[in-house]
Every structure is written in structure tokens, then in C-alpha cells.
Scaffold this active site. Structure first.
Site, PDB file in Angstrom:
ATOM      1  N   TRP A 173       1.234   6.268  12.330  1.00  0.00           N
ATOM      2  CA  TRP A 173      -0.102   6.173  11.735  1.00  0.00           C
ATOM      3  C   TRP A 173      -0.654   4.786  11.980  1.00  0.00           C
ATOM      4  O   TRP A 173       0.024   3.794  11.916  1.00  0.00           O
ATOM      5  CB  TRP A 173      -0.106   6.451  10.226  1.00  0.00           C
ATOM      6  N   ASP A 200      -6.322  -3.804   1.361  1.00  0.00           N
ATOM      7  CA  ASP A 200      -5.155  -3.641   0.484  1.00  0.00           C
ATOM      8  C   ASP A 200      -4.397  -4.959   0.296  1.00  0.00           C
ATOM      9  O   ASP A 200      -3.328  -4.982  -0.316  1.00  0.00           O
ATOM     10  CB  ASP A 200      -4.225  -2.523   0.984  1.00  0.00           C
ATOM     11  N   ARG A 233      -0.047 -11.870  13.476  1.00  0.00           N
ATOM     12  CA  ARG A 233      -0.943 -11.403  12.410  1.00  0.00           C
ATOM     13  C   ARG A 233      -0.238 -11.190  11.073  1.00  0.00           C
ATOM     14  O   ARG A 233      -0.695 -10.407  10.246  1.00  0.00           O
ATOM     15  CB  ARG A 233      -1.603 -10.091  12.863  1.00  0.00           C
ATOM     16  N   ASP A 257      -8.298  -2.549  17.134  1.00  0.00           N
ATOM     17  CA  ASP A 257      -6.994  -2.217  16.548  1.00  0.00           C
ATOM     18  C   ASP A 257      -6.578  -0.828  17.036  1.00  0.00           C
ATOM     19  O   ASP A 257      -7.204   0.172  16.676  1.00  0.00           O
ATOM     20  CB  ASP A 257      -7.119  -2.241  15.014  1.00  0.00           C
ATOM     21  N   GLU A 264       1.045  -7.365  11.288  1.00  0.00           N
ATOM     22  CA  GLU A 264       0.619  -7.155   9.894  1.00  0.00           C
ATOM     23  C   GLU A 264       1.671  -6.468   9.028  1.00  0.00           C
ATOM     24  O   GLU A 264       1.645  -6.616   7.816  1.00  0.00           O
ATOM     25  CB  GLU A 264      -0.707  -6.382   9.840  1.00  0.00           C
ATOM     26  N   HIS A 312      -3.762   0.426  16.275  1.00  0.00           N
ATOM     27  CA  HIS A 312      -2.949   0.899  15.160  1.00  0.00           C
ATOM     28  C   HIS A 312      -1.685   1.619  15.636  1.00  0.00           C
ATOM     29  O   HIS A 312      -1.304   2.675  15.108  1.00  0.00           O
ATOM     30  CB  HIS A 312      -3.778   1.766  14.200  1.00  0.00           C
ATOM     31  N   HIS A 372      -3.669 -10.945   8.819  1.00  0.00           N
ATOM     32  CA  HIS A 372      -4.188  -9.638   8.420  1.00  0.00           C
ATOM     33  C   HIS A 372      -5.179  -9.824   7.268  1.00  0.00           C
ATOM     34  O   HIS A 372      -4.951 -10.657   6.393  1.00  0.00           O
ATOM     35  CB  HIS A 372      -3.001  -8.782   7.965  1.00  0.00           C
ATOM     36  N   HIS A 424     -15.698  -6.164  10.664  1.00  0.00           N
ATOM     37  CA  HIS A 424     -15.433  -4.815  11.177  1.00  0.00           C
ATOM     38  C   HIS A 424     -16.722  -4.040  11.411  1.00  0.00           C
ATOM     39  O   HIS A 424     -17.560  -3.952  10.513  1.00  0.00           O
ATOM     40  CB  HIS A 424     -14.638  -3.990  10.161  1.00  0.00           C
ATOM     41  N   ASN A 433       0.809  -1.224   0.000  1.00  0.00           N
ATOM     42  CA  ASN A 433       0.000   0.000   0.000  1.00  0.00           C
ATOM     43  C   ASN A 433       0.844   1.277   0.000  1.00  0.00           C
ATOM     44  O   ASN A 433       1.623   1.508   0.921  1.00  0.00           O
ATOM     45  CB  ASN A 433      -0.912  -0.033   1.238  1.00  0.00           C
ATOM     46  N   ARG A 474     -14.594  -6.622  15.194  1.00  0.00           N
ATOM     47  CA  ARG A 474     -13.652  -5.558  15.564  1.00  0.00           C
ATOM     48  C   ARG A 474     -14.441  -4.271  15.697  1.00  0.00           C
ATOM     49  O   ARG A 474     -15.139  -3.871  14.763  1.00  0.00           O
ATOM     50  CB  ARG A 474     -12.581  -5.427  14.475  1.00  0.00           C
ATOM     51  N   TYR A 517      -8.629   6.522  12.590  1.00  0.00           N
ATOM     52  CA  TYR A 517      -8.298   5.301  11.848  1.00  0.00           C
ATOM     53  C   TYR A 517      -9.486   4.318  11.918  1.00  0.00           C
ATOM     54  O   TYR A 517     -10.075   4.119  12.969  1.00  0.00           O
ATOM     55  CB  TYR A 517      -7.045   4.600  12.429  1.00  0.00           C
ATOM     56  N   GLU A 572      -5.124  -5.344  19.172  1.00  0.00           N
ATOM     57  CA  GLU A 572      -4.183  -5.419  18.047  1.00  0.00           C
ATOM     58  C   GLU A 572      -3.274  -4.194  17.992  1.00  0.00           C
ATOM     59  O   GLU A 572      -3.749  -3.067  18.194  1.00  0.00           O
ATOM     60  CB  GLU A 572      -5.004  -5.534  16.755  1.00  0.00           C
ATOM     61  N   GLU A 602      -9.118 -12.005   9.863  1.00  0.00           N
ATOM     62  CA  GLU A 602      -9.773 -10.698   9.681  1.00  0.00           C
ATOM     63  C   GLU A 602     -10.472 -10.691   8.317  1.00  0.00           C
ATOM     64  O   GLU A 602      -9.920 -11.171   7.324  1.00  0.00           O
ATOM     65  CB  GLU A 602      -8.713  -9.589   9.736  1.00  0.00           C
TER      66      GLU A 602
END
Ligand code: EZ4
Ligand code: CO
Length: 427
Positions: free
Chosen positions: A427, A340, A307, A234, A286, A236, A336, A144, A59, A169, A181, A260, A363
Site C-alpha cells: 500500500w 498523521d 525522509r 510519491d 518515512e 508509495h 516526512h 501537495h 497510524n 508534489r 493513493y 519518493e 513536506e
């Protein structure tokens, strides 16, 4: 008499044994297409006409992988025997002085997936049969629920429960921050997100504002949805280790399936700090390109779920090694499953998930996008929150070159995160 019989037996045995014919690689094609978002796809074609496909999507760095494949890897594969998956993996990993790295490993991963696809087609068996067969009859999924508010998230979770999902999630917008996010905002689905990012957008993060939302999210989720649904979340990578430890503690009453990417683990010792304070199960991996990035995390039992993704961690060959290593330390796999990762990666995960003894959960964001389904012809079914693997030979997925060519690459980036004072953050 006896020697006559032995002679006869061994003779017929040799006659039964068929020498495996070489499967010469004739062509390696690379495609970068945009059916709603960018995907890098590899197609390996053998002299006999049997082909395999693999996912090399990274990505925001798609063209780097495409160039790696076209310019540096493809020329070295022509004329090699497609049967020798392990040798080709070692040749591309160990044979090159420069090991690991996201661009390199995504390229190796795609080649590896395509070769497993070919081997399955030659054997006339789905790849999971070549990995040892089924360890379970179906693959548990988590879906999700992403909301503009806590109640919006829980409405979406209720709708997923009605569809049969038993693991969800939960992510919700953080009051006081413009974007969060995992929250889609005005977008209909994940595939729309990338199109609007021709340059990296910038987002603001506040740990204080996040804590005020996230603990309340899970409190209300348990009150409203009961104790029989598995919840996941998550972070993130936005928290420091001691902040993650605190979050894990605060969420303990709400019994998460896993938390996560609580903190970055470039320094794998970070997770020791989190682990010693909380019993909330931890998941990470991931972005990992190899087993080396999770070796200490697994060996020290500082995580519960690994993951890694087939596309980013070196393909089916590497994922299988990570799973077996994790199994020694009671760490289960939870690959994961973001949008993407192309449906080819999802197919590879399905074969790994159905066969690995220590698989836990996959996921799942679904592949509802029409353009995407014109390019990738997948072949799995979902029922009651579980996915059923395809029994077609190989990975059980196909790629439409013409449909892909009609949907060209568009430059796009992931966002960048900053603290409220402007400091660049994770991020
Ligand atoms: O942000 O795959 O668990 N899923 C995720 C993803 C990642 C993207 C980055 O390319 O964290 O949404
Ligand atoms: Co994630």
C-alpha cells in the site's frame, strides 16, 4: 602576586559556574485523541512543574504505542533526571533487549521530543539553538496537489504557485482504478480521510494503468507550469526495482526534484538496480525506525534524500545522527510531513531543518483543521512557500489536555492494496 591572582580568578570562576539542578521527572501522561484523526501525545512533567510534549502517533496502531508508553516506559522514567536526554534514549533503546520496531521507536521518539522541549524551556532557548543554531533563515516546503484528473491536479498546483509555493508534489487519480493513493476524492482535506476507515478498506493497484497516467502528468505539468517549479512525486512503494528504474528514466525529461518511495527497500540493495539506470533523484525513509534501515542506501549513495520522521525514527536525538551520517555521503534530509504526524512532530522537524547543514526540503500539508488547532497550539508562520521557526523556548508548541479529552480515539486503519487478481500488494 601571581599565585594570588590565579587564586582570585579561579575563585570567582567557580562562583560564576552554577551547578545544574536535577530536573526530576514526576509524571508521564499519555493521550490518544481524535481531532479529525488519531494522535498519540506524551507529556512529561517535572517536579519543578516544567513540562515537555512529544508525538508518538503510529497510524493504525495508535493503542499499541499508548500501551507501550503507559505500561512499560512511564514507570521507568519517574524520578529520573529529565536533563539526561542521551542517557534516557540509550536506556530505552539499548537498555531493553528488544531494539527498534515501529511501536517501540515511536514511544522512544515521543519521550525524546518531550525531553528536548523541557531542555529548551529550562535554557530559555528554542531547541534549534541547542542543536547549533540556524544554518538558513527559513525552511523550504513542498505542498501537495492531488487531483481527480491531470488537469485537476495542475489547477491545484497553479493555485499553490499563486500562494507562493515553489515546490509541489503532484498526484492524480489513475483512470480505470476506483481509488488512488494521495487523491482525496470527495474529502475536503486529509483529516477527513481517516474517520471513514473503521476497518481497513481495500484498494486495487495496476502498474500498467499507473504508467499510462504518471508520465503524461509530468509532461503536461512542465508544459503548463514551466521549468522554474520543483516537482515531486510519491510512488508509495508500488513498483518493483526494475519498474522504478524505467519510471525514473521516463521522467528524466521533466526534471523531478525527487521521486519518493519508488520501491520498497527492505532489501537495501534494491536501490542499486534503480540507481544504475536513472538520474532522477531518489528519496525514501518515512517508515524507517532507525539509521540501520538506511545505512547502506546512504553509504552507497543510492539515494539523494532521506525522509525519516522524528516520530518514527527515534526522535530529535536519532534524526540528528541520521542527518550527520547522511551528510558524509551527499544525502540531504527531506522529513516526512503527512497529516498523521502531529504538529509536535512538525515543530521538531522545524528545529532540525533550520539547523541541519544538509537539510533540503520539508513536506507540508498544512494544519487547517479547526479541531486540530484547538488541541495543538502551534507557532510557526508560512510565507512564499517557506516556514519560519518559532523562537519560543523549547519546541514552541503546546497541547490542550481538556480539548484532547473532549475528542476521544476512534479505531481507524490505513487501506490495504491488492493487484487486480487479488494478490496483496504494497500500500
Ligand atoms: O501514506 O503518512 O508522503 N507521505 C505519505 C503519507 C503516508 C501516511 C501513512 O500513515 O506517504 O501519506
Ligand atoms: Co510518502
Amino acid at each position: 602576586m601571581l599565585s594570588y591572582l590565579i587564586n582570585r580568578f579561579s575563585k570567582s570562576f567557580y562562583q560564576i559556574g552554577v551547578r545544574v539542578k536535577m530536573l526530576k521527572i514526576e509524571q508521564v501522561k499519555v493521550f490518544v485523541c481524535n481531532p479529525g484523526r488519531n494522535f498519540v501525545t506524551v507529556k512529561i512533567i517535572t517536579e519543578q512543574g516544567i513540562y515537555g510534549i512529544g508525538d508518538a502517533t503510529l497510524n493504525g496502531r495508535e493503542m499499541a504505542v499508548a500501551t507501550m508508553l503507559e505500561e512499560h516506559i512511564a514507570p521507568c522514567l519517574i524520578g529520573r533526571d529529565a536533563h539526561n536526554i542521551e542517557d534516557i534514549w540509550q536506556y530505552l533503546y539499548k537498555g531493553v533487549y528488544w531494539r527498534k520496531g515501529p511501536v517501540n521507536m515511536a514511544a522512544i521518539a515521543a519521550i525524546d521530543m518531550a525531553l528536548w522541549d523541557i531542555k529548551g524551556k529550562v535554557a530559555n532557548l528554542p531547541v534549534y539553538q541547542l542543536l547549533g543554531g540556524k544554518s538558513r533563515h527559513a525552511v523550504n516546503l513542498y505542498a501537495h496537489a492531488n487531483g481527480e484528473s491531470i488537469s485537476d491536479t495542475l489547477d491545484k498546483a497553479e493555485a499553490l504557485i499563486k500562494q507562493g509555493f515553489k515546490a509541489i508534489r503532484l498526484q492524480a487519480a489513475i483512470p480505470g482504478l476506483a481509488v488512488t493513493y494521495g487523491v482525496l476524492g470527495d474529502k475536503k482535506d486529509y483529516f477527513e480521510l481517516q474517520g471513514s476507515r473503521p476497518l481497513p478498506p481495500e484498494e486495487t493497484w495496476s502498474t500498467k494503468k499507473y504508467f499510462a497516467m504518471v508520465v503524461e502528468l509530468f509532461k503536461q505539468a512542465r508544459e503548463r507550469l514551466g521549468d522554474q517549479i520543483d516537482f515531486l512525486h510519491d510512488v508509495h512503494s508500488r513498483l518493483t526495482p526494475i519498474e522504478s528504474a524505467r519510471l525514473g528514466k521516463l521522467l528524466e525529461p521533466y526534471d523531478l526534484f525527487f521521486l519518493e518511495d519508488a520501491s520498497i527497500a527492505e532489501n537495501q540493495d534494491n536501490y542499486q538496480v534503480i540507481r544504475q539506470h536513472t538520474t532522477t533523484p531518489l528519496a525514501i525513509g518515512e517508515t524507517y525506525n532507525s539509521i540501520w534501515e538506511c545505512k547502506s542506501l546512504i553509504q552507497n549513495q543510492h539515494i539523494d534524500f532521506i525522509r525519516t520522521a522524528a516520530t518514527h525514527a527515534g526522535g530529535i536525538t536519532a534524526m540528528r545522527r541520521i542527518a550527520d551520517f547522511a551528510n558524509l555521503f551527499n544525502v540531504r534530509t527531506a522529513p516526512h510531513g503527512a497529516p498523521d504526524l502531529s504538529p509536535i512532530c512538525f515543530a521538531a522537524h522545524m528545529h532540525l531543518n533550520i539547523s541541519a547543514p544538509n537539510f533540503a526540503i520539508q513536506e507540508f500539508v498544512g494544519f487547517d483543521n479547526e479541531q486540530l488547532n484547538q488541541v495543538f497550539k502551534h507557532n510557526y508562520t508560512v510565507e512564499s512557500g517557506m516556514a519560519f521557526v518559532s523562537d519560543a523556548p523549547g519546541l514552541g508548541i503546546d497541547f490542550d489536555e481538556d480539548a484532547a479529552k473532549a475528542l476521544p480515539y476512534k479505531r481507524s486503519y490505513l487501506p490495504v492494496s491488492r493487484l487486480e487478481d487479488g494478490t496483496v500488494w504494497n500500500w
